[in-house]
Motif scaffolding. Structure first.
Motif, PDB file in Angstrom:
ATOM      1  N   ASN A 246      42.454   5.620-172.391  1.00  0.00           N
ATOM      2  CA  ASN A 246      41.482   4.710-171.772  1.00  0.00           C
ATOM      3  C   ASN A 246      40.460   4.221-172.798  1.00  0.00           C
ATOM      4  O   ASN A 246      40.069   3.050-172.799  1.00  0.00           O
ATOM      5  CB  ASN A 246      40.770   5.412-170.609  1.00  0.00           C
ATOM      6  CG  ASN A 246      41.724   5.691-169.449  1.00  0.00           C
ATOM      7  OD1 ASN A 246      42.699   4.969-169.253  1.00  0.00           O
ATOM      8  ND2 ASN A 246      41.433   6.734-168.675  1.00  0.00           N
TER       9      ASN A 246
ATOM     10  N   ASN B 172      41.992   1.568-174.824  1.00  0.00           N
ATOM     11  CA  ASN B 172      42.080   0.296-174.105  1.00  0.00           C
ATOM     12  C   ASN B 172      40.733  -0.422-174.066  1.00  0.00           C
ATOM     13  O   ASN B 172      40.654  -1.640-174.251  1.00  0.00           O
ATOM     14  CB  ASN B 172      42.599   0.533-172.682  1.00  0.00           C
ATOM     15  CG  ASN B 172      44.038   1.044-172.684  1.00  0.00           C
ATOM     16  OD1 ASN B 172      44.787   0.774-173.631  1.00  0.00           O
ATOM     17  ND2 ASN B 172      44.426   1.771-171.640  1.00  0.00           N
ATOM     18  N   ASN B 173      39.678   0.329-173.784  1.00  0.00           N
ATOM     19  CA  ASN B 173      38.341  -0.270-173.765  1.00  0.00           C
ATOM     20  C   ASN B 173      37.957  -0.823-175.133  1.00  0.00           C
ATOM     21  O   ASN B 173      37.350  -1.898-175.242  1.00  0.00           O
ATOM     22  CB  ASN B 173      37.307   0.751-173.302  1.00  0.00           C
ATOM     23  CG  ASN B 173      37.401   1.033-171.804  1.00  0.00           C
ATOM     24  OD1 ASN B 173      37.757   0.136-171.009  1.00  0.00           O
ATOM     25  ND2 ASN B 173      37.093   2.254-171.402  1.00  0.00           N
TER      26      ASN B 173
ATOM     27  N   GLN C 118      40.018  -1.808-177.431  1.00  0.00           N
ATOM     28  CA  GLN C 118      40.826  -3.003-177.665  1.00  0.00           C
ATOM     29  C   GLN C 118      40.218  -4.205-176.941  1.00  0.00           C
ATOM     30  O   GLN C 118      40.196  -5.319-177.478  1.00  0.00           O
ATOM     31  CB  GLN C 118      42.265  -2.758-177.176  1.00  0.00           C
ATOM     32  CG  GLN C 118      43.095  -1.921-178.140  1.00  0.00           C
ATOM     33  CD  GLN C 118      44.522  -1.786-177.646  1.00  0.00           C
ATOM     34  OE1 GLN C 118      44.795  -1.108-176.660  1.00  0.00           O
ATOM     35  NE2 GLN C 118      45.449  -2.420-178.345  1.00  0.00           N
ATOM     36  N   TYR C 119      39.749  -4.002-175.699  1.00  0.00           N
ATOM     37  CA  TYR C 119      39.157  -5.077-174.941  1.00  0.00           C
ATOM     38  C   TYR C 119      37.895  -5.598-175.635  1.00  0.00           C
ATOM     39  O   TYR C 119      37.694  -6.822-175.757  1.00  0.00           O
ATOM     40  CB  TYR C 119      38.833  -4.590-173.522  1.00  0.00           C
ATOM     41  CG  TYR C 119      38.113  -5.629-172.690  1.00  0.00           C
ATOM     42  CD1 TYR C 119      38.765  -6.781-172.238  1.00  0.00           C
ATOM     43  CD2 TYR C 119      36.754  -5.460-172.373  1.00  0.00           C
ATOM     44  CE1 TYR C 119      38.098  -7.735-171.488  1.00  0.00           C
ATOM     45  CE2 TYR C 119      36.086  -6.400-171.624  1.00  0.00           C
ATOM     46  CZ  TYR C 119      36.756  -7.548-171.189  1.00  0.00           C
ATOM     47  OH  TYR C 119      36.087  -8.488-170.449  1.00  0.00           O
ATOM     48  N   ILE C 120      37.055  -4.643-176.072  1.00  0.00           N
ATOM     49  CA  ILE C 120      35.828  -5.043-176.795  1.00  0.00           C
ATOM     50  C   ILE C 120      36.194  -5.827-178.042  1.00  0.00           C
ATOM     51  O   ILE C 120      35.593  -6.881-178.328  1.00  0.00           O
ATOM     52  CB  ILE C 120      35.000  -3.804-177.152  1.00  0.00           C
ATOM     53  CG1 ILE C 120      34.440  -3.148-175.876  1.00  0.00           C
ATOM     54  CG2 ILE C 120      33.863  -4.166-178.109  1.00  0.00           C
ATOM     55  CD1 ILE C 120      33.750  -1.814-176.119  1.00  0.00           C
ATOM     56  N   ARG C 121      37.182  -5.284-178.784  1.00  0.00           N
ATOM     57  CA  ARG C 121      37.575  -5.961-180.027  1.00  0.00           C
ATOM     58  C   ARG C 121      38.102  -7.363-179.725  1.00  0.00           C
ATOM     59  O   ARG C 121      37.837  -8.314-180.466  1.00  0.00           O
ATOM     60  CB  ARG C 121      38.645  -5.137-180.740  1.00  0.00           C
ATOM     61  CG  ARG C 121      39.033  -5.731-182.091  1.00  0.00           C
ATOM     62  CD  ARG C 121      37.863  -5.575-183.055  1.00  0.00           C
ATOM     63  NE  ARG C 121      38.149  -6.173-184.333  1.00  0.00           N
ATOM     64  CZ  ARG C 121      37.869  -7.426-184.676  1.00  0.00           C
ATOM     65  NH1 ARG C 121      37.329  -8.245-183.763  1.00  0.00           N
ATOM     66  NH2 ARG C 121      38.117  -7.881-185.881  1.00  0.00           N
ATOM     67  N   LYS C 122      38.808  -7.509-178.607  1.00  0.00           N
ATOM     68  CA  LYS C 122      39.361  -8.811-178.239  1.00  0.00           C
ATOM     69  C   LYS C 122      38.264  -9.804-177.904  1.00  0.00           C
ATOM     70  O   LYS C 122      38.304 -10.975-178.313  1.00  0.00           O
ATOM     71  CB  LYS C 122      40.302  -8.635-177.047  1.00  0.00           C
ATOM     72  CG  LYS C 122      40.889  -9.938-176.509  1.00  0.00           C
ATOM     73  CD  LYS C 122      41.729  -9.670-175.273  1.00  0.00           C
ATOM     74  CE  LYS C 122      42.227 -10.983-174.680  1.00  0.00           C
ATOM     75  NZ  LYS C 122      42.988 -10.761-173.421  1.00  0.00           N
ATOM     76  N   GLU C 123      37.251  -9.325-177.125  1.00  0.00           N
ATOM     77  CA  GLU C 123      36.205 -10.221-176.640  1.00  0.00           C
ATOM     78  C   GLU C 123      35.210 -10.599-177.744  1.00  0.00           C
ATOM     79  O   GLU C 123      34.481 -11.575-177.590  1.00  0.00           O
ATOM     80  CB  GLU C 123      35.457  -9.574-175.467  1.00  0.00           C
ATOM     81  CG  GLU C 123      36.307  -9.412-174.219  1.00  0.00           C
ATOM     82  CD  GLU C 123      36.880 -10.749-173.738  1.00  0.00           C
ATOM     83  OE1 GLU C 123      36.161 -11.769-173.814  1.00  0.00           O
ATOM     84  OE2 GLU C 123      38.058 -10.782-173.343  1.00  0.00           O
TER      85      GLU C 123
ATOM     86  N   SER D 223      36.241 -10.919-180.985  1.00  0.00           N
ATOM     87  CA  SER D 223      37.032 -11.265-182.159  1.00  0.00           C
ATOM     88  C   SER D 223      36.368 -12.416-182.907  1.00  0.00           C
ATOM     89  O   SER D 223      35.541 -13.149-182.334  1.00  0.00           O
ATOM     90  CB  SER D 223      38.449 -11.651-181.746  1.00  0.00           C
ATOM     91  OG  SER D 223      38.421 -12.827-180.952  1.00  0.00           O
TER      92      SER D 223
ATOM     93  N   LYS E  98      29.998 -12.250-169.852  1.00  0.00           N
ATOM     94  CA  LYS E  98      31.116 -11.416-170.289  1.00  0.00           C
ATOM     95  C   LYS E  98      30.667 -10.425-171.354  1.00  0.00           C
ATOM     96  O   LYS E  98      31.096  -9.266-171.366  1.00  0.00           O
ATOM     97  CB  LYS E  98      32.259 -12.295-170.815  1.00  0.00           C
ATOM     98  CG  LYS E  98      32.970 -13.095-169.745  1.00  0.00           C
ATOM     99  CD  LYS E  98      34.237 -13.730-170.282  1.00  0.00           C
ATOM    100  CE  LYS E  98      35.283 -12.667-170.568  1.00  0.00           C
ATOM    101  NZ  LYS E  98      36.585 -13.276-170.941  1.00  0.00           N
TER     102      LYS E  98
ATOM    103  N   LEU F  10      30.716  -6.061-171.303  1.00  0.00           N
ATOM    104  CA  LEU F  10      31.622  -5.278-172.174  1.00  0.00           C
ATOM    105  C   LEU F  10      31.382  -3.781-171.960  1.00  0.00           C
ATOM    106  O   LEU F  10      30.232  -3.339-171.847  1.00  0.00           O
ATOM    107  CB  LEU F  10      31.404  -5.643-173.641  1.00  0.00           C
ATOM    108  CG  LEU F  10      31.897  -7.025-174.076  1.00  0.00           C
ATOM    109  CD1 LEU F  10      31.530  -7.295-175.530  1.00  0.00           C
ATOM    110  CD2 LEU F  10      33.407  -7.177-173.865  1.00  0.00           C
TER     111      LEU F  10
END
Length: 856
Positions: A299, A302-303, A305-310, A312, A426, A430
């Motif tokens: 988990n 995943n979090n 990765q989401y932070i890194r995506k948002e 980027s 957004k 995060l």
């Protein structure tokens, strides 16, 4: 074979260090600490200590003292003293190359300084003589002296530095003084005398024993530095190997038994974990906890990765561009607003509160005027806020406001702002709280601190980026340069960690099924010991090196054993300590009237020592030093010295410094007579302060018609060693006294006209006093023909037949003594005697000359 030949052949088969040690001891019988260290370095070098400096000079035959030189060397003078005691460079002594030379001097006159220089240069049993410079004026760094020698008719000069090894040229010259009296008192009525010929064995044994003690101490010090490995398990193989390390242990053995490989490290870690699971944990519970942690980390991943995506780079760039477009549009709108709403009755027209009011009015218009579009400004229109009739000015203002609101710039700005607010919302949403406050982070930190640190760095950098972007909500300007860098998300490492934990979980299940904790503990114990040893590999190599060094030291110590020295000594003493030497000692003791002291030659050596034991002829067990006086012990030492000289086939000279101190008269007389006998065969030099002994030497020299030479050494204030060929007045014969007095008359003649009478008259009185003493000497020597002399203890009755004794002679003596006594004794002031003239003194001396000629 002679002794030096025997030693030379023996030395050729000795170890190099021992050969060098013999050479050193021949040059200097007592080695200083620096020289001993060099010898020790030589021994250790020959026994495997390659780091020790080798300092070896092989023994040569010329190093061995040779007392059998064919051409006897003779000392003719000693001069040019520099920085030696209080003797000035211009002073010196000359010696007769043949017969007897006597150097007379009172105590502190400086004669011992001359004697010590010769003692250091020649052969002396005592090698500890130290010559000091003038302690009141020592400015020169080196003390030197020149020794003039004669050999085979050739004169040479030995330029000598004092306090150095004896001169090889002068080893045939033997010296005796008080310190050379090698007579020692021992228990069981024994005195030990060490013959000079065999002293090399004693010196070798003494120094080898001393060196052995140094090596034993070195070994002990090394053993104290041996590394210990108490931390190792006593049952481990590596512990047994370390304890078995010896000088035979090779590097490959150490490598094979002590190297701790990476594979060993991995295996040890795995065993430690396995044992922890099997012994200290509930495997089932541990598996469940591990599964939960795996889920939580998943988990977390995943979090992250989401932070890194948002956040980027592409999205941040997009947001920065959007924000800048918004700011630019807003600025344009502000300019238009100013233009549209300037000079309005109220401030704030066009602002957000005003817009809210405007949009509310627009909604109300749908209720008030549903059939008309906003704003309704016809003649019957009312103000939507105050319900008053609209004036022309109000109608124009409302129409202008609506046109502005419906403008494209205004709409674009609103759209950009809406899009921007979506972005900001957004960012605010995060999951930073989840990733920072996640309980699994503690587990991750404990299990993999490095990975957790990378995760933390990523989170902190992402939060900084998010914070900077959210600050844009206040409509501040923002560029990509303002955005901080973001750390790399260790996604691959997290996935690898998750994979390893999954494998670990499966491994735990297998462990529970096998349950081999006993075998694992034994293997762990061995690996732990091996790891500890590996961390101390330098100590392991040092242990092996010390063991090797200790073995080499043991070899060196073994080589210092004196058994071989004793064996060689016994061999040489049996062949070279002849019956002649024994008979010579017996003869000397008999002449010294000490024949009751029985002795024997002991040819058995102990650690290289040669001993001659003397025992009292008594059944009582009393130490000799409790029976013999100092004089008797001195007599024994002289007997041994003379016996040794007699046993030497060469005719090397002898030098004696105060040889009869502590002796009684009868033995002084014998020693004087004995030395005169030696003076017939060899050069004899005697230093003495004893006037009686000097007279005795003179008497025996005349009786045996030996070539004799005399000189005196005197002190004048701080200057010492002033040598003169004239002997002291008290030793002079009548003829020499007359010559001395005659030489003084011209000096007195000069003083008669130059000096004050009060100063001149005491000199005249002194001259008459010496003239009176000369008359007294003439009575002993001439009138009584030496029958009775003050320095002679005996009465020479055989001389009575040649005495000339007449009234005329007695009258001359009486007149001479009366005249001289007149000026010697104190007189009454009433007499007022006139000081005699120089001519009168000449006449008075002539009377003594006339008296002397009557006996020729």
């Amino acid at each position: 074979m002679e002794f030096n030949d025997q030693i030379w052949e023996w030395s050729l088969v000795l170890p190099k260090w021992q050969n060098d040690l013999i050479r050193r001891l021949y040059q200097k019988s007592t080695l200083e600490s620096k020289e001993l260290k060099e010898v020790i370095d030589n021994i250790l070098h020959e026994n495997g200590f390659s780091e020790r400096i080798l300092n070896i000079i092989p023994l040569e035959k010329g190093h061995i003292p040779n007392k059998h030189l064919k051409d006897t060397i003779k000392i003719t003078a000693i001069k040019n003293f520099k920085n030696i005691a209080a003797i000035e460079p211009e002073y010196g002594l000359e010696f007769s190359p043949d017969g007897l030379t006597v150097v007379y001097g009172e105590n502190s006159a400086g004669k011992s300084s001359y004697a010590k220089v010769l003692k250091q240069a020649c052969r002396a049993v005592d090698a500890k003589t130290k010559i000091h410079p003038n302690i009141y004026n020592s400015s020169q760094p080196i003390s030197t002296a020149d020794i003039y020698v004669q050999q085979n008719g050739i004169e040479t000069i030995i330029n000598r530095s004092v306090n150095t090894a004896p001169e090889q040229q002068l080893t045939s010259v033997s010296i005796f003084d008080t310190d050379c009296a090698k007579v020692y008192a021992e228990s069981e009525n024994e005195v030990v005398f060490i013959p000079t010929e065999f002293k090399i064995f004693d010196n070798l044994a003494t120094h080898q024993t001393e060196i052995k003690q140094s090596l034993l101490q070195l070994k002990e010090n090394l053993m104290k530095t041996l590394p210990t490995f108490h931390e190792l398990s006593s049952s481990s193989k590596v512990k047994m190997f370390v304890e078995s390390i010896s000088y035979k242990t090779e590097e490959k053995d150490i490598q094979q038994n002590c190297i701790f490989t990476k594979e060993d490290q991995v295996r040890l870690e795995q065993i430690s974990k396995d044992l922890k699971v099997l012994i200290n944990s509930n495997p089932l519970k541990l598996t469940q906890e591990l599964q939960r942690n795996i889920n939580d980390i998943t988990n977390l991943k995943n979090n992250l990765q989401y932070i890194r995506k948002e956040i980027s780079f592409e999205k941040v760039k997009e947001f920065v561009t959007l924000h800048q477009q918004y700011l630019d549009s807003k600025a344009t709108l502000a300019a238009l607003t100013h233009e549209a709403f300037e000079e309005q009755p109220l401030d704030g027209v066009g602002s957000d509160p005003w817009k809210n009011l405007w949009y509310s009015a627009k909604q109300y218009n749908e209720i008030a005027y549903p059939e008309h579009s906003f704003p309704y400004v016809e003649n019957d229109a009312k103000c939507l806020l105050c319900h008053q009739d609209l004036k022309d000015e109000s109608r124009i203002r409302l129409t202008r406001f609506e046109e502005f609101i419906n403008d494209s710039i205004s709409q674009k700005t609103a759209q950009l702002d809406a899009h921007r607010q979506f972005w900001l919302s957004k960012l605010k949403s995060l999951p930073f709280t989840k990733v920072t406050d996640s309980s699994v982070r503690t587990f991750l930190n404990n299990d993999s601190p490095e990975l957790d640190m990378k995760v933390e760095l990523f989170i902190q950098s992402a939060m900084k980026v998010s914070t900077v972007l959210q600050n844009a909500e206040s409509d501040i300007s923002l560029s990509l340069e303002d955005i901080p860098g973001i750390e790399l998300l260790p996604l691959k490492q997290i996935e690898e960690w998750l994979e390893s934990k999954s494998i670990e979980m499966e491994h735990f299940k297998t462990l529970v099924q096998q349950d081999n904790s006993t075998d694992l503990q034994a293997e762990q114990n061995e690996l732990v010991s091996k790891e500890k040893v590996f961390k101390r590999m330098e100590d392991v190599y040092r242990l092996a090196k010390i063991r090797h060094q200790v073995d080499n030291i043991d070899k060196a110590i073994k080589s210092l054993d004196t058994t071989k020295l004793t064996r060689k000594y016994n061999e040489l003493s049996s062949s070279l300590l002849t019956d002649k030497f024994q008979s010579e000692i017996e003869k000397e003791l008999k002449l010294l009237r000490r024949e009751h002291i029985l002795f024997k030659l002991n040819s058995r050596g102990v650690k290289g020592k040669t001993t001659i034991k003397l025992a009292l002829d008594s059944s009582s067990k009393i130490n000799i030093n409790e029976i013999l006086s100092e004089g008797e012990q001195k007599a024994l030492s002289i007997a041994f010295f003379l016996a040794e000289i007699s046993s030497i086939t060469s005719k090397g000279g002898i030098i004696l410094d105060d040889p009869v101190s502590s002796l009684d008269h009868s033995r002084r007389d014998y020693v004087a007579q004995r030395l005169i006998q030696e003076a017939k065969k060899r050069q004899v030099i005697i230093f003495t302060h004893d006037i009686v002994f000097l007279h005795t030497l003179q008497k025996h020299a005349k009786l045996q018609k030996v070539n004799e030479s005399y000189c005196s050494v005197r002190r004048n204030g701080k200057r010492a060693g002033i040598a003169k060929t004239e002997m002291p007045w008290i030793t002079l014969s009548t003829s020499k006294r007359i010559k001395y007095l005659k030489n003084e008359l011209p000096k007195l003649k000069k003083q008669e006209s130059q000096l004050d009478p009060d100063i001149y008259f005491p000199n005249v009185k002194t001259w008459y006093m010496l003239l009176r003493e000369s008359w007294e000497r003439a009575v002993e020597e001439l009138l009584l023909n030496g029958v009775i002399e003050r320095f002679d203890a005996s009465v020479q009755t055989q001389r009575l037949s040649k005495i000339k004794f007449t009234d005329e002679l007695v009258q001359l003596v009486t007149e001479g003594m009366t005249k001289t006594s007149t000026f010697v004794h104190d007189e009454s002031h009433a007499i007022g005697r006139i000081i005699p003239s120089n001519e009168e003194m000449i006449e008075d001396l002539k009377k003594l000359e006339q008296f002397s000629r009557l006996f020729k």
